[in-house]
Design a protein around this motif. Structure first.
Motif: not given
Length: 123
Positions: A6-7, A48-50, A55-57
């Motif tokens: 998930d991460v 750390y992202i999901r 994130f890119l947006a």
């Protein structure tokens, strides 16, 4: 929740893109590429992202370019460690410690410091 599913660390993605370049694939074995990835990722702060798309947006393009440059620089620095690998042609015998001694009063590194500060119990 499974953290590994998930991460994830987005910098792993960027370092992976650098290591997928023809220059690195031709020159290094899979073991060396894994070493390069570990050495490079140890040099840069994780993000750390999901979900990559979310994130890119929200990420400005200038920040993405900065992150890509950090990944490239970290891989280049790691490459110098692989090329100057001290493990090659070693005549010395590695020292194996049977007992480790830790200094409990030693100052923690910045990355070892706990996020929450709990008071020390009186002993």
């Amino acid at each position: 929740m499974q953290i590994s599913v998930d991460v994830h660390n987005y910098m792993e993605v960027l370092v992976g893109h650098v290591l997928a370049e023809e220059h690195y694939i031709r020159q290094y074995s899979q073991e060396q590429l894994a070493d390069l990835a570990c050495l490079a990722l140890s040099q840069i702060r994780p993000i750390y992202i999901r979900h990559d798309i979310d994130f890119l947006a929200a990420l400005p393009e200038t920040r993405l370019l900065t992150l890509k440059k950090r990944a490239e620089t970290a891989v280049e620095a790691a490459e110098s460690m692989i090329l100057d690998d001290r493990r090659k042609n070693r005549d010395d015998v590695p020292v194996v410690m049977t007992q480790t001694h830790f200094d409990e009063d030693a100052e923690l590194e910045w990355y070892e410091k706990p996020i929450l500060r709990h008071p020390k119990p009186d002993v």
